[in-house]
Design an enzyme around this catalytic site. Structure first.
Site, PDB file in Angstrom:
ATOM      1  CB  CYS A 133      -0.863  -0.107   0.863  1.00 27.68           C
ATOM      2  SG  CYS A 133      -1.815   1.340   1.307  1.00 27.68           S
ATOM      3  CB  CYS A 155      -3.347   3.398  -5.746  1.00 28.04           C
ATOM      4  SG  CYS A 155      -4.506   3.137  -4.650  1.00 28.04           S
TER       5      CYS A 155
END
Ligand code: DGL
Length: 260
Positions: free
Chosen positions: A74, A182
Protein backbone atom coordinates in the site's frame (compact mmCIF):
# COMPACT_ATOMS: atom_id res chain seq x y z
CA UNK A 1 15.81 -21.32 5.49
CA UNK A 2 12.54 -20.19 7.09
CA UNK A 3 9.07 -21.49 6.21
CA UNK A 4 7.24 -18.83 8.27
CA UNK A 5 4.79 -16.64 6.41
CA UNK A 6 5.32 -13.22 4.92
CA UNK A 7 2.68 -10.69 6.04
CA UNK A 8 1.00 -8.79 3.20
CA UNK A 9 -0.94 -5.68 4.14
CA UNK A 10 -3.21 -3.13 2.45
CA UNK A 11 -6.52 -1.43 3.08
CA UNK A 12 -8.10 -3.85 0.62
CA UNK A 13 -7.77 -5.69 -2.67
CA UNK A 14 -4.90 -3.54 -3.98
CA UNK A 15 -2.46 -5.90 -2.28
CA UNK A 16 -3.19 -8.50 -4.94
CA UNK A 17 -1.39 -6.48 -7.61
CA UNK A 18 1.83 -6.89 -5.57
CA UNK A 19 1.07 -10.39 -4.27
CA UNK A 20 0.54 -11.69 -7.82
CA UNK A 21 4.07 -10.64 -8.87
CA UNK A 22 5.56 -11.94 -5.60
CA UNK A 23 3.94 -15.36 -5.96
CA UNK A 24 5.28 -15.62 -9.52
CA UNK A 25 8.81 -14.89 -8.37
CA UNK A 26 8.68 -16.83 -5.09
CA UNK A 27 6.30 -19.78 -5.58
CA UNK A 28 7.45 -21.58 -2.42
CA UNK A 29 6.77 -18.72 -0.02
CA UNK A 30 3.80 -18.77 2.35
CA UNK A 31 1.71 -15.64 2.87
CA UNK A 32 -0.63 -14.29 5.46
CA UNK A 33 -2.78 -11.64 3.87
CA UNK A 34 -4.32 -8.83 5.89
CA UNK A 35 -6.84 -6.53 4.19
CA UNK A 36 -7.87 -3.72 6.52
CA UNK A 37 -11.19 -3.22 4.77
CA UNK A 38 -12.87 -2.09 7.99
CA UNK A 39 -10.83 1.13 7.71
CA UNK A 40 -10.88 1.55 3.93
CA UNK A 41 -10.23 4.06 2.33
CA UNK A 42 -6.82 5.01 3.77
CA UNK A 43 -6.34 7.77 1.22
CA UNK A 44 -8.66 10.04 3.12
CA UNK A 45 -7.44 9.22 6.67
CA UNK A 46 -4.93 11.11 8.82
CA UNK A 47 -1.30 10.08 9.24
CA UNK A 48 -1.79 9.10 12.89
CA UNK A 49 -4.81 6.92 12.05
CA UNK A 50 -2.86 5.09 9.33
CA UNK A 51 0.14 4.57 11.62
CA UNK A 52 -2.18 3.04 14.23
CA UNK A 53 -3.88 0.71 11.71
CA UNK A 54 -0.57 -0.47 10.27
CA UNK A 55 0.92 -1.05 13.75
CA UNK A 56 -2.15 -3.01 14.90
CA UNK A 57 -2.02 -5.22 11.81
CA UNK A 58 1.73 -5.85 12.15
CA UNK A 59 1.35 -6.69 15.84
CA UNK A 60 -1.51 -9.08 15.07
CA UNK A 61 0.49 -10.89 12.38
CA UNK A 62 3.66 -11.13 14.48
CA UNK A 63 1.81 -12.43 17.56
CA UNK A 64 -0.46 -14.85 15.75
CA UNK A 65 1.81 -16.08 12.96
CA UNK A 66 5.38 -15.05 13.80
CA UNK A 67 5.72 -13.60 10.29
CA UNK A 68 9.30 -13.33 9.04
CA UNK A 69 8.67 -10.14 7.05
CA UNK A 70 5.93 -7.52 6.64
CA UNK A 71 5.09 -6.11 3.22
CA UNK A 72 3.14 -2.87 3.07
CA UNK A 73 1.45 -3.48 -0.27
CA UNK A 74 0.00 0.00 0.00
CA UNK A 75 1.60 3.27 -1.10
CA UNK A 76 -0.47 5.34 1.32
CA UNK A 77 0.53 3.27 4.36
CA UNK A 78 4.15 3.28 3.21
CA UNK A 79 4.56 7.01 2.71
CA UNK A 80 2.86 7.75 6.05
CA UNK A 81 3.72 4.85 8.36
CA UNK A 82 6.83 2.97 7.17
CA UNK A 83 9.26 4.95 9.31
CA UNK A 84 7.21 4.44 12.51
CA UNK A 85 6.81 0.74 11.84
CA UNK A 86 10.54 0.23 11.27
CA UNK A 87 11.23 1.91 14.62
CA UNK A 88 8.77 -0.32 16.46
CA UNK A 89 9.29 -3.79 14.94
CA UNK A 90 12.49 -5.67 14.33
CA UNK A 91 11.42 -7.84 11.37
CA UNK A 92 12.21 -6.57 7.84
CA UNK A 93 9.45 -4.25 6.61
CA UNK A 94 9.17 -3.68 2.86
CA UNK A 95 7.25 -0.66 1.61
CA UNK A 96 5.63 0.20 -1.73
CA UNK A 97 6.21 3.68 -3.14
CA UNK A 98 5.22 5.24 -6.48
CA UNK A 99 7.77 4.21 -9.13
CA UNK A 100 9.15 7.74 -9.64
CA UNK A 101 12.76 6.67 -10.14
CA UNK A 102 12.11 4.20 -12.99
CA UNK A 103 9.58 6.63 -14.51
CA UNK A 104 12.23 9.29 -15.03
CA UNK A 105 14.89 6.73 -15.86
CA UNK A 106 17.99 8.46 -17.05
CA UNK A 107 16.23 11.41 -18.69
CA UNK A 108 14.76 14.25 -16.69
CA UNK A 109 12.96 15.45 -19.84
CA UNK A 110 10.31 12.77 -19.42
CA UNK A 111 6.85 14.05 -18.52
CA UNK A 112 5.46 11.95 -15.70
CA UNK A 113 1.89 11.81 -14.37
CA UNK A 114 1.60 10.17 -10.95
CA UNK A 115 -1.83 8.80 -10.06
CA UNK A 116 -2.29 8.06 -6.36
CA UNK A 117 -4.62 8.49 -3.41
CA UNK A 118 -5.02 12.09 -2.17
CA UNK A 119 -2.94 11.27 0.95
CA UNK A 120 0.00 9.96 -1.11
CA UNK A 121 -0.21 12.91 -3.52
CA UNK A 122 0.05 15.38 -0.61
CA UNK A 123 2.78 13.48 1.26
CA UNK A 124 6.29 14.79 1.96
CA UNK A 125 7.60 11.35 1.01
CA UNK A 126 6.36 11.68 -2.59
CA UNK A 127 7.64 15.26 -2.82
CA UNK A 128 11.10 14.09 -1.80
CA UNK A 129 11.06 11.16 -4.27
CA UNK A 130 10.33 13.65 -7.06
CA UNK A 131 13.05 16.00 -5.83
CA UNK A 132 15.62 13.20 -5.65
CA UNK A 133 14.80 11.28 -8.83
CA UNK A 134 12.70 13.53 -11.06
CA UNK A 135 11.81 17.07 -11.96
CA UNK A 136 8.90 18.85 -10.33
CA UNK A 137 8.18 20.97 -13.40
CA UNK A 138 7.66 17.84 -15.50
CA UNK A 139 5.58 16.00 -12.94
CA UNK A 140 1.82 16.04 -12.57
CA UNK A 141 0.59 14.60 -9.25
CA UNK A 142 -3.03 13.51 -9.42
CA UNK A 143 -4.73 12.62 -6.12
CA UNK A 144 -7.61 10.54 -7.45
CA UNK A 145 -10.25 10.91 -4.73
CA UNK A 146 -12.85 8.15 -4.96
CA UNK A 147 -11.02 5.89 -7.42
CA UNK A 148 -9.63 3.45 -4.87
CA UNK A 149 -13.08 2.94 -3.26
CA UNK A 150 -14.74 2.39 -6.64
CA UNK A 151 -12.17 -0.34 -7.40
CA UNK A 152 -12.40 -1.82 -3.90
CA UNK A 153 -16.18 -2.26 -4.23
CA UNK A 154 -15.98 -3.35 -7.87
CA UNK A 155 -18.40 -0.59 -8.90
CA UNK A 156 -17.75 -0.49 -12.65
CA UNK A 157 -19.93 2.50 -13.42
CA UNK A 158 -18.16 4.54 -10.75
CA UNK A 159 -14.71 3.24 -11.78
CA UNK A 160 -15.27 4.40 -15.37
CA UNK A 161 -16.77 7.76 -14.38
CA UNK A 162 -14.00 8.53 -11.86
CA UNK A 163 -11.22 7.34 -14.15
CA UNK A 164 -12.54 9.32 -17.10
CA UNK A 165 -12.64 12.47 -14.96
CA UNK A 166 -8.95 12.16 -13.95
CA UNK A 167 -7.73 10.83 -17.30
CA UNK A 168 -9.15 13.90 -19.06
CA UNK A 169 -6.89 16.09 -16.87
CA UNK A 170 -3.91 13.78 -17.42
CA UNK A 171 -4.40 13.86 -21.20
CA UNK A 172 -4.02 17.65 -21.20
CA UNK A 173 -0.64 17.26 -19.44
CA UNK A 174 0.55 14.95 -22.29
CA UNK A 175 2.57 12.50 -20.18
CA UNK A 176 5.21 10.13 -21.57
CA UNK A 177 4.81 7.94 -18.50
CA UNK A 178 1.95 7.32 -16.08
CA UNK A 179 2.91 5.98 -12.65
CA UNK A 180 0.25 3.93 -10.87
CA UNK A 181 0.99 5.08 -7.32
CA UNK A 182 -1.78 3.14 -5.60
CA UNK A 183 -1.77 -0.65 -5.56
CA UNK A 184 -5.46 -0.74 -6.50
CA UNK A 185 -4.87 0.97 -9.86
CA UNK A 186 -3.11 -1.89 -11.74
CA UNK A 187 -6.47 -3.67 -11.46
CA UNK A 188 -7.87 -1.09 -13.97
CA UNK A 189 -4.71 -0.69 -16.03
CA UNK A 190 -6.39 -1.73 -19.31
CA UNK A 191 -8.86 1.12 -19.11
CA UNK A 192 -6.02 3.61 -18.49
CA UNK A 193 -4.01 2.15 -21.37
CA UNK A 194 -6.89 2.37 -23.80
CA UNK A 195 -7.47 6.00 -22.91
CA UNK A 196 -3.79 7.02 -23.25
CA UNK A 197 -2.31 4.37 -25.57
CA UNK A 198 0.97 6.20 -26.20
CA UNK A 199 1.96 6.66 -22.56
CA UNK A 200 4.04 4.02 -20.82
CA UNK A 201 2.28 2.79 -17.68
CA UNK A 202 4.31 1.55 -14.76
CA UNK A 203 3.55 0.17 -11.33
CA UNK A 204 5.67 -1.13 -8.49
CA UNK A 205 4.65 -4.83 -8.46
CA UNK A 206 7.71 -6.46 -10.00
CA UNK A 207 10.18 -4.19 -8.20
CA UNK A 208 8.63 -5.01 -4.81
CA UNK A 209 8.68 -8.73 -5.58
CA UNK A 210 12.41 -8.50 -6.43
CA UNK A 211 13.09 -6.52 -3.25
CA UNK A 212 11.34 -9.19 -1.15
CA UNK A 213 13.41 -11.91 -2.83
CA UNK A 214 16.69 -10.01 -2.28
CA UNK A 215 15.96 -9.56 1.44
CA UNK A 216 15.00 -13.21 1.89
CA UNK A 217 18.22 -14.29 0.17
CA UNK A 218 20.28 -11.77 2.14
CA UNK A 219 18.87 -12.97 5.46
CA UNK A 220 18.97 -16.62 4.46
CA UNK A 221 15.22 -16.94 5.04
CA UNK A 222 13.77 -18.29 1.80
CA UNK A 223 11.05 -20.88 2.36
CA UNK A 224 11.69 -24.47 1.33
CA UNK A 225 8.11 -25.61 1.32
CA UNK A 226 4.74 -24.25 0.19
CA UNK A 227 2.33 -24.94 3.05
CA UNK A 228 -0.51 -22.56 2.21
CA UNK A 229 -1.75 -18.99 2.58
CA UNK A 230 -4.08 -17.44 5.14
CA UNK A 231 -6.47 -14.55 4.47
CA UNK A 232 -7.77 -12.00 6.96
CA UNK A 233 -9.99 -8.98 6.64
CA UNK A 234 -11.29 -6.45 9.15
CA UNK A 235 -14.34 -6.13 6.88
CA UNK A 236 -16.81 -8.84 5.82
CA UNK A 237 -15.01 -12.20 5.34
CA UNK A 238 -17.70 -13.55 3.00
CA UNK A 239 -17.35 -10.63 0.60
CA UNK A 240 -13.54 -10.70 0.81
CA UNK A 241 -13.48 -14.47 0.18
CA UNK A 242 -15.63 -14.04 -2.92
CA UNK A 243 -13.58 -11.15 -4.40
CA UNK A 244 -10.29 -12.88 -3.55
CA UNK A 245 -11.45 -16.21 -4.95
CA UNK A 246 -12.48 -14.51 -8.20
CA UNK A 247 -9.17 -12.64 -8.47
CA UNK A 248 -6.98 -15.65 -7.69
CA UNK A 249 -9.28 -18.17 -9.39
CA UNK A 250 -9.37 -20.49 -6.40
CA UNK A 251 -11.55 -21.14 -3.37
CA UNK A 252 -10.59 -18.84 -0.50
CA UNK A 253 -12.00 -18.82 3.02
CA UNK A 254 -11.03 -15.56 4.67
CA UNK A 255 -11.28 -15.01 8.43
CA UNK A 256 -12.28 -11.92 10.35
CA UNK A 257 -9.26 -10.33 12.10
CA UNK A 258 -10.00 -9.09 15.60
CA UNK A 259 -7.10 -6.70 16.07
CA UNK A 260 -7.84 -4.86 19.30
N1 DGL B 1 -3.88 0.42 -2.13
C1 DGL B 1 -3.69 1.60 -1.34
C2 DGL B 1 -2.49 2.41 -1.86
O1 DGL B 1 -1.64 1.86 -2.54
C3 DGL B 1 -4.97 2.38 -1.24
C4 DGL B 1 -5.14 3.02 0.07
C5 DGL B 1 -6.56 3.48 0.36
O2 DGL B 1 -6.95 4.56 -0.08
O3 DGL B 1 -7.29 2.76 1.05
O4 DGL B 1 -2.34 3.57 -1.57
Amino acid sequence: MNNSQIGFFDSGVGLFSILKETKKLLPRENFVIFADQGHNPYGEKTKSQIIRYAKDATNFLIKKHKIKMMVLACNTATVLALESLRKKFDIPIVGTVPAVKPAFGTSKDTRVAIMSTPATAKSKYLASLIKDFGDNSRTFKVGCAGLEEAIEYGNERLIFATLDFYLAKIKKFKPDVIVLGCTHYPLVKNRIKSSLPKAKIIDSGQAIARRIKDILIGTNSLSKKKIGDIYYTTGDPRIFSKITGDLLKSKIEAEYAQVS
